[in-house]
Design a protein around this motif. Structure first.
Motif, mmCIF file in Angstrom:
data_model
loop_
_atom_site.group_PDB
_atom_site.id
_atom_site.type_symbol
_atom_site.label_atom_id
_atom_site.label_comp_id
_atom_site.label_asym_id
_atom_site.label_seq_id
_atom_site.Cartn_x
_atom_site.Cartn_y
_atom_site.Cartn_z
ATOM 1 N N ALA A 147 0.848 -1.180 0.000
ATOM 2 C CA ALA A 147 0.000 0.000 0.000
ATOM 3 C C ALA A 147 0.890 1.240 0.000
ATOM 4 O O ALA A 147 2.093 1.158 0.248
ATOM 5 C CB ALA A 147 -0.934 0.003 1.212
ATOM 6 N N GLY A 184 2.464 4.749 1.239
ATOM 7 C CA GLY A 184 2.882 5.248 2.548
ATOM 8 C C GLY A 184 4.237 5.928 2.439
ATOM 9 O O GLY A 184 4.553 6.572 1.436
ATOM 10 N N LEU A 186 1.826 3.662 7.089
ATOM 11 C CA LEU A 186 0.665 3.808 6.211
ATOM 12 C C LEU A 186 -0.345 4.734 6.893
ATOM 13 O O LEU A 186 -1.483 4.363 7.173
ATOM 14 C CB LEU A 186 0.036 2.440 5.923
ATOM 15 C CG LEU A 186 1.019 1.342 5.483
ATOM 16 C CD1 LEU A 186 0.288 0.030 5.289
ATOM 17 C CD2 LEU A 186 1.732 1.754 4.202
ATOM 18 N N ARG A 223 -3.070 7.550 7.853
ATOM 19 C CA ARG A 223 -4.271 8.121 7.224
ATOM 20 C C ARG A 223 -4.661 9.364 8.026
ATOM 21 O O ARG A 223 -5.209 9.265 9.110
ATOM 22 C CB ARG A 223 -5.422 7.116 7.216
ATOM 23 C CG ARG A 223 -5.176 5.891 6.347
ATOM 24 C CD ARG A 223 -6.199 4.836 6.651
ATOM 25 N NE ARG A 223 -6.034 4.348 8.004
ATOM 26 C CZ ARG A 223 -6.978 3.644 8.656
ATOM 27 N NH1 ARG A 223 -8.121 3.389 8.076
ATOM 28 N NH2 ARG A 223 -6.760 3.216 9.884
ATOM 29 N N GLN A 245 3.503 -1.349 7.914
ATOM 30 C CA GLN A 245 3.773 -2.609 7.217
ATOM 31 C C GLN A 245 5.247 -2.951 7.428
ATOM 32 O O GLN A 245 6.132 -2.173 7.066
ATOM 33 C CB GLN A 245 3.473 -2.502 5.721
ATOM 34 C CG GLN A 245 3.759 -3.798 4.967
ATOM 35 C CD GLN A 245 3.566 -3.643 3.467
ATOM 36 O OE1 GLN A 245 3.295 -2.563 2.968
ATOM 37 N NE2 GLN A 245 3.728 -4.727 2.741
#
Length: 421
Positions: free
Chosen positions: A76, A78, A102, A104, A262
């Motif tokens: 993903a 990031g 990651l 948000r 991650q």
């Protein structure tokens, strides 16, 4: 009449000799040209029988380590929060390569951090509830233990009273026996004997009352012990529920942390051959992060041949390699041997990124992979030995057939004869 000695044709030929004979004059250069033509024809004929024609398949490829190179990609978008390795470092399977953040972000801040804070608050509340409930149960257990201890003291006193009552009962029986003897001898009256019997009955009644009291005390003690066991079991049940809730929160926290970060780990032992990013740099989904190659593994070439040239490819064929990094006009050709030929074509998505142009150029036919063992793991350049590196691109000529020129010239006839046979 005798016949003439010569034929008429001879006589006619001799009649025209006064004109003189025909003589051809040849120069030295003419003889030289004739000799050159004869030598050239002989050389061509010799080349036809001795010379060879080589059929080659021109393909492209890339150098990879034996065992394959493992590329690590981001799942993903990031950023690189932490980088724990350096290029060339030896790693064990499971070692952390890097950590990706990651995050948000919203107007209220980082969503993941807020969720983590709420989960931590709930976990702290449950831990406090667990501690408080444990303290309450311990107080109850202490109270029950005190009651049980007092009950044990009462049971011991009851046992002592029963023992004394039994001694009195024994004395009463002995006294009753003497009274009976005196009554029989006439020394006592019946009234006095009845009084003694009443005392005996009272002693027996006292013993029975004490026994019933002790039984009641023992029953109460058993009830207290059962309450203690039930209280301990209830505490274990409540603590188990709290532990399950805490475990659920831990799982929720792990999932939230997984959405926030991650952790990229090494899938196997090897050397880090590439770190594509540095700490703090942004990462896009699917972006290459690092490459790991088996430690100490030699390099081999992966060639991708179109279907029109792979028909005669076979294990053991000689391969002439031309590395893009070392022009063959200056550093010469390198050699190798075909070690394996794939039985099915390689999908365009499985081609290395450096050879992506092959996928668009050969969409109408499949590409088959030829694995080539290299004769040398280095190239001699300007007198120095320069080692080859994984990922180098190359062009190669796979030598698939060698024939004499005469066989090549008469190949249609030879093929027709073989088909007829």
């Amino acid at each position: 009449m005798s016949s003439p000695l010569f034929r008429p044709e001879v006589m006619q030929a001799r009649a025209g000799q006064w004109l003189g004979g025909v003589r051809l004059n040849t120069s030295l250069s003419w003889w030289g040209l004739t000799a050159g033509a004869v030598l050239l024809a002989g050389a061509l004929l010799m080349y036809a029988f001795i010379g060879e024609v080589t059929r080659k398949a021109q393909v492209s490829g890339i150098l990879v380590p034996v065992g394959g190179q493992m590329d690590l990609h981001a799942a993903a978008a990031g950023r690189v929060a932490e980088l724990r390795v350096a290029e060339g470092q030896v790693m064990r399977q499971g070692d952390v390569v890097m950590v990706l953040a990651l995050d948000r972000a919203t107007g209220a801040g980082d969503v993941g951090a807020q969720v983590a804070q709420q989960i931590e608050s709930r976990r702290s509340a449950m831990e406090a509830e667990r501690t408080l409930r444990g303290a309450q149960v311990r107080l109850q257990q202490h109270s029950l233990a005190a009651r049980v201890q007092a009950m044990d003291a009462e049971l011991r006193r009851a046992d002592d009273e029963i023992a004394l009552a039994n001694r009195r009962l024994t004395l009463a029986h002995q006294q009753a026996a003497r009274v009976d003897q005196l009554l029989t001898s006439g020394f006592l009256s019946a009234t006095q004997a009845q009084v003694q019997q009443q005392e005996l009955i009272e002693a027996e009644t006292r013993v029975q009352q004490l026994i019933r009291t002790r039984i009641a005390l023992a029953r109460d003690r058993a009830t207290l012990a059962a309450e203690g066991a039930q209280l301990a079991a209830q505490l274990q049940t409540e603590l188990a529920q709290v532990d399950r809730a805490v475990a659920a929160l831990a799982q929720e926290a792990a999932e939230n942390e997984g959405r926030r970060t991650q952790v990229i780990t090494a899938p196997r032992d090897g050397n880090v051959t590439l770190l594509a990013l540095a700490a703090g740099q942004p990462v896009q989904a699917g972006q290459l992060l690092a490459s790991i190659a088996p430690a100490g593994a030699p390099l081999q070439a992966h060639l991708f041949a179109p279907s029109r040239t792979v028909g005669f490819a076979a294990v053991g064929q000689e391969v002439q390699l031309r590395y893009a990094a070392f022009p063959y006009q200056k550093f010469g050709l390198q050699s190798g041997t075909v070690a394996a030929v794939s039985r099915s074509p390689v999908a365009p998505a499985q081609l290395p990124a450096a050879l992506a142009h092959l996928a668009s150029a050969t969409t109408a036919e499949g590409l088959y992979r030829l694995t080539v063992n290299l004769s040398a793991q280095h190239v001699v350049a300007y007198g120095d030995t320069t080692p080859l590196r994984s990922g180098m691109t190359l062009d190669a000529a796979v030598i698939q057939d060698r024939r004499r020129v005469i066989e090549w010239l008469f190949e249609p006839l030879i093929g027709a004869a073989q088909r007829r046979a």
